[in-house]
Design an enzyme around this catalytic site. Sequence first.
Site, short mmCIF file in Angstrom:
data_model
loop_
_atom_site.label_atom_id
_atom_site.label_comp_id
_atom_site.label_asym_id
_atom_site.label_seq_id
_atom_site.Cartn_x
_atom_site.Cartn_y
_atom_site.Cartn_z
N THR A 6 -4.44 -12.33 10.84
CA THR A 6 -4.72 -13.59 10.15
C THR A 6 -4.33 -14.77 11.05
O THR A 6 -5.07 -15.76 11.17
CB THR A 6 -3.97 -13.65 8.81
OG1 THR A 6 -4.39 -12.55 8.02
CG2 THR A 6 -4.26 -14.94 8.07
N HIS A 25 -10.91 -2.33 11.22
CA HIS A 25 -9.80 -3.19 10.76
C HIS A 25 -9.61 -4.30 11.80
O HIS A 25 -8.63 -4.30 12.55
CB HIS A 25 -8.54 -2.32 10.64
CG HIS A 25 -7.39 -2.98 9.93
ND1 HIS A 25 -6.09 -2.57 10.11
CD2 HIS A 25 -7.34 -3.99 9.03
CE1 HIS A 25 -5.29 -3.31 9.35
NE2 HIS A 25 -6.01 -4.16 8.69
N ARG A 50 2.30 -3.73 17.85
CA ARG A 50 3.60 -4.39 17.88
C ARG A 50 4.52 -3.47 18.66
O ARG A 50 4.95 -2.44 18.15
CB ARG A 50 4.05 -4.53 16.43
CG ARG A 50 5.22 -5.43 16.14
CD ARG A 50 5.53 -5.39 14.65
NE ARG A 50 4.79 -6.39 13.88
CZ ARG A 50 5.22 -7.63 13.67
NH1 ARG A 50 6.37 -8.03 14.15
NH2 ARG A 50 4.49 -8.47 12.97
N ARG A 58 2.12 -12.02 -0.46
CA ARG A 58 0.77 -12.36 0.02
C ARG A 58 0.22 -13.61 -0.66
O ARG A 58 0.61 -13.95 -1.78
CB ARG A 58 -0.19 -11.20 -0.28
CG ARG A 58 0.17 -9.88 0.39
CD ARG A 58 -0.52 -9.73 1.72
NE ARG A 58 0.02 -8.63 2.53
CZ ARG A 58 -0.58 -8.21 3.64
NH1 ARG A 58 -1.70 -8.76 4.05
NH2 ARG A 58 -0.04 -7.24 4.36
N ASN A 81 -1.25 -17.93 22.14
CA ASN A 81 -2.07 -16.74 22.41
C ASN A 81 -3.45 -17.11 22.95
O ASN A 81 -4.13 -16.29 23.56
CB ASN A 81 -2.20 -15.88 21.15
CG ASN A 81 -0.85 -15.27 20.75
OD1 ASN A 81 0.01 -15.04 21.60
ND2 ASN A 81 -0.67 -15.01 19.46
N ASP A 105 -9.58 -9.71 8.74
CA ASP A 105 -9.07 -8.36 8.47
C ASP A 105 -10.06 -7.23 8.73
O ASP A 105 -9.67 -6.17 9.17
CB ASP A 105 -8.59 -8.29 7.00
CG ASP A 105 -7.63 -7.13 6.74
OD1 ASP A 105 -6.67 -6.97 7.52
OD2 ASP A 105 -7.84 -6.37 5.78
N LYS A 146 -9.76 -2.38 1.45
CA LYS A 146 -9.50 -1.20 2.29
C LYS A 146 -10.28 0.02 1.80
O LYS A 146 -10.81 0.80 2.61
CB LYS A 146 -8.01 -0.87 2.32
CG LYS A 146 -7.13 -2.03 2.72
CD LYS A 146 -7.44 -2.55 4.10
CE LYS A 146 -6.49 -3.70 4.42
NZ LYS A 146 -6.49 -4.10 5.80
N GLY A 199 -0.16 -20.10 18.57
CA GLY A 199 -1.17 -20.92 19.24
C GLY A 199 -1.28 -20.62 20.73
O GLY A 199 -2.37 -20.67 21.32
N SER A 252 -1.64 -3.44 10.33
CA SER A 252 -1.23 -4.32 9.23
C SER A 252 0.00 -5.12 9.61
O SER A 252 0.95 -4.59 10.18
CB SER A 252 -0.92 -3.48 7.99
OG SER A 252 -2.07 -2.75 7.63
N ALA A 253 -0.03 -6.41 9.27
CA ALA A 253 1.08 -7.34 9.53
C ALA A 253 1.44 -7.42 11.02
O ALA A 253 2.60 -7.52 11.39
CB ALA A 253 2.30 -6.97 8.69
N CYS A 254 0.40 -7.37 11.88
CA CYS A 254 0.62 -7.50 13.33
C CYS A 254 -0.12 -8.70 13.91
O CYS A 254 -0.33 -8.77 15.11
CB CYS A 254 0.24 -6.22 14.04
SG CYS A 254 1.41 -4.89 13.71
N GLY A 255 -0.58 -9.62 13.07
CA GLY A 255 -1.05 -10.89 13.62
C GLY A 255 -2.54 -11.18 13.53
O GLY A 255 -3.00 -12.14 14.17
N TYR A 311 -1.53 -3.62 -6.91
CA TYR A 311 -1.24 -4.40 -5.71
C TYR A 311 -2.28 -4.27 -4.60
O TYR A 311 -2.65 -3.14 -4.22
CB TYR A 311 0.13 -4.00 -5.13
CG TYR A 311 0.72 -5.11 -4.28
CD1 TYR A 311 1.48 -6.11 -4.86
CD2 TYR A 311 0.46 -5.19 -2.92
CE1 TYR A 311 1.98 -7.16 -4.11
CE2 TYR A 311 0.95 -6.23 -2.16
CZ TYR A 311 1.72 -7.22 -2.76
OH TYR A 311 2.21 -8.25 -2.01
N ARG A 331 0.84 -1.20 0.00
CA ARG A 331 0.00 0.00 0.00
C ARG A 331 0.88 1.24 0.00
O ARG A 331 2.04 1.22 0.39
CB ARG A 331 -0.91 0.02 1.22
CG ARG A 331 -2.09 -0.96 1.14
CD ARG A 331 -3.04 -0.83 2.33
NE ARG A 331 -2.40 -1.20 3.57
CZ ARG A 331 -1.88 -0.35 4.45
NH1 ARG A 331 -1.97 0.96 4.25
NH2 ARG A 331 -1.29 -0.77 5.53
#
Length: 581
Positions: free
Chosen positions: A254, A227, A396, A365, A492, A276, A207, A490, A249-252, A198, A70
């Site tokens: 999924t 989000h 994070r 991705r 978590n 998401d 988004k 796991g 984004s990209a902090c867990g 992308y 992005r």
Amino acid sequence: MTTKLDSLQQWINEVAELTNPADIHWCDGSDAEYQDLVKQMLADGTLSELNGETYPNCYLHLSDPSDVARVEHLTFVCTSEEEDAGPNNNWMAPAEAHEKVDALFEGAMQDRTMYVIPYCMGPIDSPFSRCGVEISDSPYVVVNMKLMTRMGTAALARIEREGSFVKGLHSTGDLSPDRRLIMHFPEELSIKSIGSGYGGNALLGKKCHALRIASHQARQEGWLAEHMLIVGIESPAGETHYIACALPSACGKTNLAMLIPPDSQADWKIWTLGDDIAWLHLDDEGQLRAINPESGYFGVVPGTNSKTNKNAFDMITHDAIYTNVGRTSDNEPWWEDKKVGEPAYDWQGRDYDASNGPAAHPNSRFTVAACNNPSYSSLAEAPDGVPISAIVFGGRRKELAPLVYQSKDWKHGVLVGAGVASETTAANVGEVGVVRRDPMAMKPFCGYNFADYWAHWLSFDERSDKLPKIFHINWFRQDKVGKFLWPGFGENLRVLRWIIERCEGRVDATETAIGYLPKSEDIDTAQLDISDETMLALTSIDKAQWLEEMSAIGEYLDSYGDRLPKALKAEQQKVVDQLNQ
Ligand code: GTP
Ligand code: SPV
Ligand code: MN
């Protein structure tokens, strides 16, 4: 094909006139159409086929090396009043924005096919779902939209019935970052995106529509577009709690959404609703309920392996599209931390050479349909969504933020969300690893002024006395040599279980100025190799550091000026006063 909806047909005609495509294709969303497009992209090199034995129906797309994430600096919210977009957005006046971007769209689809992609965000028969039509000249966008949204004939039928839809115009243009713009017109319910093929820049349902435009609509209509992942946690007794978690984004997200209970907690079950985005509504009883507007995943590949996220690892072995990963000599996809195989080629198609950096781009991705996920919940199709017991914010943070804490009440919870900060990741073009404010994980995605957004969040307090409890998590605390203090993934589940116990009022906590912290013995650590000292570090706060943090949050809130809700500033002041006691 055409449509009986005049406003749609008229828009298609206008766009065709401006962009001059060679051909117009109305997408029906069928499997045959998907296969035809794949065949065409295999022929022209847009896709390549991966190992058909071990990765059946899996394809690889390598994007332009300048188009891998992005682009927040090229993303605009174009409201008539600049103040309505707020300091959290780039703003341009609508007339100027249209002029700028239309100049780039002029003739942009020459010699290309213009795809008309009707889609529905949310279950096709849900009153909370919203439809859109994306026009794109990228067949890669079409196949991604097919995997990630309810796309095609049924969506078009709903659009024709309702007569309203979000207009999303997209062209890859010439892919030059100098001629790349992602424009949002919330007052017109429209999007114009050019110059990128992308992810969130190009798959406009995600988004652009489901967060930026939808958050604007949600404010007007009294709901929330967030989000957030949505996950169900089923106890050994068969009770299921649903929670919604906002992580940047990209902090867990999924990973948390499809967590697999470790052997120590094998009698628990996890159900994925979404990974998401969540759309949240109050029902007639004042219960907050969530639907996932998407029906597929566009997930971070690196780090995915059979230990960290086995559900994802398994579901991407078939019927998946990979973007910007490396390959092995056997033509299997390869990425850092896959833990099996060796890279032979990198994400730019070059022979792998460690001195060129990672084989897979850090923001590479996978795209797969949600039904590929072994833990997919059938309730993800429920028109009314699922009841939410807890809302969880997080980020994070190497330092400072404890493993988990609970806000004192809703208002304080809104402050906890507004105060979120997180280290930046490769999901956006720019520096990685710098701590920045990312309120509610919505900094890049809120389609209006954050001050108004926080006021909207606060207003829920007057509308229901059954609101979810609000928590904050941080999986990413590190020791002095950079090792994660908490095992994550796991494990978590242990933290989610504490959250549920708190929701049910079954466990005590330690009250501090920033909220309720777990007594370290109340997080189950059975069969976990973690010292008491580490648990204490994860479940306590440093008052001096927190005073600094709270004053930084205060300054950040003040930067929103007069529009900042006074109640939010009062919450911040309350925490400062308590820290000073
Ligand atoms: P977006 O799709 O960008 O919104 O990202 P996301 O929030 O869904 O993040 P995702 O789950 O894809 O995780 C991003 C990265 O963080 C991956 O490389 C994961 O392996 C890693 N990660 C996820 N959960 C944990 C965790 O509990 N601990 C640690 N140490 N890393 C994690
Ligand atoms: C994110 O960046 O939060 C994503 C990936 O989920 S993208 O769809 O590219 O926005
Ligand atoms: Mn995301």
